[in-house]
Design a protein around this motif. Structure first.
Motif, PDB file in Angstrom:
ATOM      1  N   UNK A 432     -45.809  26.209  13.372  1.00  0.00           N
ATOM      2  CA  UNK A 432     -45.955  24.751  13.380  1.00  0.00           C
ATOM      3  C   UNK A 432     -46.057  24.189  14.789  1.00  0.00           C
ATOM      4  N   UNK A 433     -46.107  25.094  15.819  1.00  0.00           N
ATOM      5  CA  UNK A 433     -46.306  24.654  17.188  1.00  0.00           C
ATOM      6  C   UNK A 433     -45.054  24.237  17.917  1.00  0.00           C
ATOM      7  N   UNK A 434     -43.874  24.621  17.447  1.00  0.00           N
ATOM      8  CA  UNK A 434     -42.628  24.212  18.078  1.00  0.00           C
ATOM      9  C   UNK A 434     -41.912  25.411  18.674  1.00  0.00           C
ATOM     10  N   UNK A 435     -41.011  25.139  19.628  1.00  0.00           N
ATOM     11  CA  UNK A 435     -40.106  26.142  20.178  1.00  0.00           C
ATOM     12  C   UNK A 435     -38.692  25.578  20.130  1.00  0.00           C
ATOM     13  N   UNK A 436     -37.719  26.476  20.196  1.00  0.00           N
ATOM     14  CA  UNK A 436     -36.319  26.062  20.174  1.00  0.00           C
ATOM     15  C   UNK A 436     -35.710  26.313  21.549  1.00  0.00           C
ATOM     16  N   UNK A 437     -35.081  25.280  22.119  1.00  0.00           N
ATOM     17  CA  UNK A 437     -34.450  25.354  23.428  1.00  0.00           C
ATOM     18  C   UNK A 437     -32.984  24.974  23.286  1.00  0.00           C
ATOM     19  N   UNK A 438     -32.132  25.772  23.887  1.00  0.00           N
ATOM     20  CA  UNK A 438     -30.697  25.496  23.826  1.00  0.00           C
ATOM     21  C   UNK A 438     -30.393  24.093  24.340  1.00  0.00           C
ATOM     22  N   UNK A 439     -29.437  23.480  23.685  1.00  0.00           N
ATOM     23  CA  UNK A 439     -28.914  22.160  24.037  1.00  0.00           C
ATOM     24  C   UNK A 439     -29.788  21.000  23.571  1.00  0.00           C
ATOM     25  N   UNK A 441     -32.655  21.471  21.276  1.00  0.00           N
ATOM     26  CA  UNK A 441     -33.240  21.709  19.963  1.00  0.00           C
ATOM     27  C   UNK A 441     -34.736  21.985  20.010  1.00  0.00           C
ATOM     28  N   UNK A 442     -35.483  21.438  19.030  1.00  0.00           N
ATOM     29  CA  UNK A 442     -36.889  21.748  18.853  1.00  0.00           C
ATOM     30  C   UNK A 442     -37.753  20.901  19.791  1.00  0.00           C
ATOM     31  N   UNK A 443     -38.792  21.560  20.353  1.00  0.00           N
ATOM     32  CA  UNK A 443     -39.747  20.890  21.226  1.00  0.00           C
ATOM     33  C   UNK A 443     -41.152  21.218  20.725  1.00  0.00           C
ATOM     34  N   UNK A 444     -41.957  20.211  20.507  1.00  0.00           N
ATOM     35  CA  UNK A 444     -43.335  20.399  20.052  1.00  0.00           C
ATOM     36  C   UNK A 444     -44.212  20.733  21.255  1.00  0.00           C
ATOM     37  N   UNK A 445     -44.871  21.908  21.233  1.00  0.00           N
ATOM     38  CA  UNK A 445     -45.707  22.335  22.358  1.00  0.00           C
ATOM     39  C   UNK A 445     -47.161  22.503  21.977  1.00  0.00           C
ATOM     40  N   UNK A 446     -47.482  22.441  20.708  1.00  0.00           N
ATOM     41  CA  UNK A 446     -48.853  22.676  20.270  1.00  0.00           C
ATOM     42  C   UNK A 446     -49.807  21.666  20.887  1.00  0.00           C
ATOM     43  N   UNK A 447     -50.876  22.173  21.522  1.00  0.00           N
ATOM     44  CA  UNK A 447     -51.879  21.307  22.113  1.00  0.00           C
ATOM     45  C   UNK A 447     -51.432  20.652  23.407  1.00  0.00           C
ATOM     46  N   UNK A 448     -50.365  21.154  24.055  1.00  0.00           N
ATOM     47  CA  UNK A 448     -49.846  20.554  25.284  1.00  0.00           C
ATOM     48  C   UNK A 448     -49.880  21.575  26.420  1.00  0.00           C
TER      49      UNK A 448
END
Length: 707
Positions: A432-439, A441-448
């Protein structure tokens, strides 16, 4: 009066976080002494950070009364009534005040005591951002001198506002001219000076925004004209007449066109004649060039704007008339419908009109058939014209972003200096284009881009750590790919480490295979998205013309057919539409029969053969009825490579399509009424529909998008 009189600056807005800070700071940077300025921000019910920004900039925050629909007039009244200065400068939250304006405007007001208000030029910040911004910039400012009305940005005497009771708080459009005319009736004058006053950011990039603005303009025309119809100043009476005449002609022309689809094609000529006769602004190119000091191409665009803008404007006038009849004026936030039945009926009528307008059958323009069959051939020039030019490929390549945009499958490495618990060497981008980062949570990276996501992570971590140093990199690229199909050694999916090109894609697939001598490869198609395709001359490219080496974008499809794979396309009402291979000499009738023959509902007299000849499309209409019933094979043309054969539908088929589109909608309405009946609501709605009872409609509220 002192040299530097006190001025109340009133800024109105709602959800204006994107522009409000710049607006308030432009007031603070004005060359008028700051101790003589009092800054107010009137908020219309924002849900963003507008109120916080106003307080940070030192403005006094005022709120409109909760539960009452906000209007510009209501906001300006709250602002000027909260102050005490003898002069008031009104601004919208998306404007920037010129540093010299207050000094210029005050000099005129102090010199002419009969002048109630003065305003300068409002210009757009980004007129080149869109054609709509450019049109707004062209229309903001009237000629300098005494005028009948001012706009939203104006420097005005408090005394004049107090005598006329300020702005009309009901109007959602036209409140400024209405207030101006009431001030003029008291003997005051209004002055426009040809100096900079404000820079505006209309931010209009969509046709829907243009239509909505025109709708409100028409509403304002009708409201102001109706309220001041008997005044000596004939303000906007001509404009209202022009909108009614030309906008009404447009509606009649559309109706004639829709009727012509099914019953009377001659009405199309009536519609065209109506547009030509009643739209002289289309032919006012030279006039606009002289008046607006613009070039001919821009004058042509502006002429079409003036021609078409009356269509949404007349709907705005109709909305005002409807409000007068029902006692329900247009409101910004909430409004009351006269009856629930009227709302349901409006939905049904609009749905029917949209469905009818979508049923326009394809009727291509026919080139007069004055040439022989022998001249209707695809020559070498026509074949060459199918390939994209170097300029077209350059434009095609410019669509590829210079910065890598991440997507699903990429592997990322995150490092936060002196924060090992936050660092991660193997972050996989989810489907779905997201990654998980500690502290955080989810960050949308698709197309960025990497830089964009790095800034976001750093900003969100700054809530927990002081100035975190974040480094994000791509360890494995999986979102820079293309699909290579056709006559290559290893067709399939390929990925690029850097910027991909056509030659690199062919090399990654093992190059071109060695085929039999007569099956040389000479062309290649690059398909981008759902509606973009360019054909590249492989022979010219492989001979060293690197201008044809197109850049490849993520998810492009590259297809290489054999040179002998000639195809034609059979579309429309045939049993098996699609592409057919031209392995032998076949005619139009042969191609149709290869596709299963005409389907039920086909119009046998409306068969079209479309061909590209020297870069110019040629179209021939063929009557299959004459071929079958009369044996007339004079138009049974030979089919060439890339020809398109289309068989249209009959009028009855079009009508059946409309009915099939309407019936599901009626089923939904029937289901809805059944549910309402079960809850005991439907009898109430039926009474509203027939106007039998006066029902309480206090709970029927919606926003102005439902108008």
């Amino acid at each position: 009066m002192t040299e530097h009189a006190n001025i109340d600056v009133v800024v109105i807005g709602v959800n204006a976080a994107a522009t409000l800070r710049d607006c308030l700071e432009s007031v603070q940077h004005s060359h008028w002494p700051q101790d003589a300025l009092r800054l107010f921000y009137v908020d219309g019910g924002s849900v963003d950070e507008s109120c916080d920004i106003a307080l940070e900039c030192g403005a006094e925050l005022l709120h409109l009364e909760h539960g009452i629909a906000p209007t510009p007039g209501r906001g300006r009244n709250v602002g000027w009534q909260a102050g005490k200065a003898p002069y008031v400068q009104f601004l919208d939250s998306d404007t920037l005040l010129d540093p010299e304006w207050l000094a210029t405007g005050m000099s005129l007001l102090q010199a002419e005591h009969s002048c109630a208000a003065v305003f300068g030029n409002r210009r757009e910040q980004n007129p080149s951002a869109s054609v709509y911004n450019w049109i707004a910039d062209l229309e903001w400012n009237p000629p300098a001198g005494k005028v009948a009305a001012f706009g939203g940005d104006v420097l005005v005497r408090r005394e004049a506002l107090a005598k006329v009771g300020g702005y009309d708080e009901i109007l959602v459009a036209g409140e400024d001219p209405d207030c101006s005319l009431r001030i003029g009736e008291r003997g005051w004058s209004i002055e426009h000076v040809d100096v900079p006053m404000t820079m505006h950011d209309i931010g209009m990039t969509k046709l829907s925004q243009w239509a909505r603005r025109a709708f409100r303009t028409g509403y304002g025309y009708a409201a102001v004209t109706h309220r001041h119809f008997r005044s000596q100043e004939s303000f906007w009476k001509y404009e209202c007449g022009r909108i009614l005449a030309r906008g009404g002609a447009a509606l009649c022309a559309v109706l004639c066109f829709l009727l012509g689809l099914f019953s009377a094609p001659w009405l199309w000529g009536t519609a065209v004649a109506g547009f030509v006769l009643l739209y002289p602004r289309i032919f006012s190119i030279r006039k606009f060039m002289a008046q607006k000091q613009i070039t001919r191409p821009k004058a042509r665009i502006y002429a079409w704007h003036c021609t078409m803008v009356v269509v949404p404007q007349i709907f705005g006038m109709f909305r005002y008339m409807w409000g007068i009849l029902t006692g329900q004026p247009l409101q910004n936030a909430v409004k009351k419908l006269a009856t629930a039945g009227q709302r349901l009926g409006l939905f049904v009528v609009l749905t029917l009109l949209v469905t009818l307008s979508a049923c326009n059958p394809i009727r291509p323009e026919i080139v007069p058939d004055e040439h022989s069959v022998g001249e209707f051939k695809t020559d070498e020039g026509a074949i060459k014209s199918r390939f994209a030019t170097e300029e077209a490929i350059a434009a095609f390549s410019q669509e590829v972003p210079n910065t890598y945009l991440m997507g699903p499958g990429d592997s990322l490495e995150l490092k936060v200096w002196q924060r090992p618990e936050l660092s991660d060497r193997n972050i996989r981008v989810a489907p779905d284009g997201t990654i998980s980062v500690m502290r955080i949570g989810m960050v949308q990276v698709k197309g960025r881009s990497i830089q964009d996501v790095t800034r976001e992570i750093s900003k969100r971590l700054s809530k927990f750590y002081e100035r975190p140093e974040v480094r994000l990199s791509v360890s494995r690229y999986a979102n820079n790919k293309a699909f290579v199909l056709g006559r290559v050694t290893n067709p399939g999916l390929i990925t690029f480490e850097g910027e991909g090109t056509l030659l690199e894609a062919l090399a990654l697939c093992g190059g071109l295979p060695l085929l039999r001598k007569e099956a040389f490869l000479s062309k290649c198609a690059i398909i981008r998205g759902r509606d973009r395709i360019v054909w590249v001359d492989l022979g010219d490219l492989l001979e060293g013309n690197m201008a044809l080496n197109a850049k490849i974008m993520n998810n492009d499809v590259i297809y290489i057919p054999e040179s002998e794979d000639k195809v034609a396309y059979v579309m429309g009402y045939v049993r098996s539409p699609g592409a057919i291979r031209l392995k032998s000499r076949i005619t139009v009738l042969d191609a149709i029969m290869h596709s299963g023959g005409p389907a039920q509902g086909a119009d046998m007299s409306r068969c079209y053969l479309v061909r590209n000849k020297g870069g110019k499309p040629l179209i021939r209409r063929i009557s299959l009825r004459d071929v079958v019933e009369k044996g007339d094979f004079s138009r049974n043309y030979i089919v060439e490579d890339n020809d398109v054969i289309y068989i249209g539908s009959s009028a009855m088929t079009d009508f059946n399509y409309v009915m099939r589109s309407i019936i599901p909608m009626m089923d939904v309405l029937d289901l809805g009424t059944n549910v309402l009946e079960r809850f005991g609501v439907m009898p109430h709605l039926r009474e509203d529909w027939w106007g039998c009872l006066d029902c309480d409609q206090q709970d029927l509220k919606t926003d102005d998008d439902d108008d």
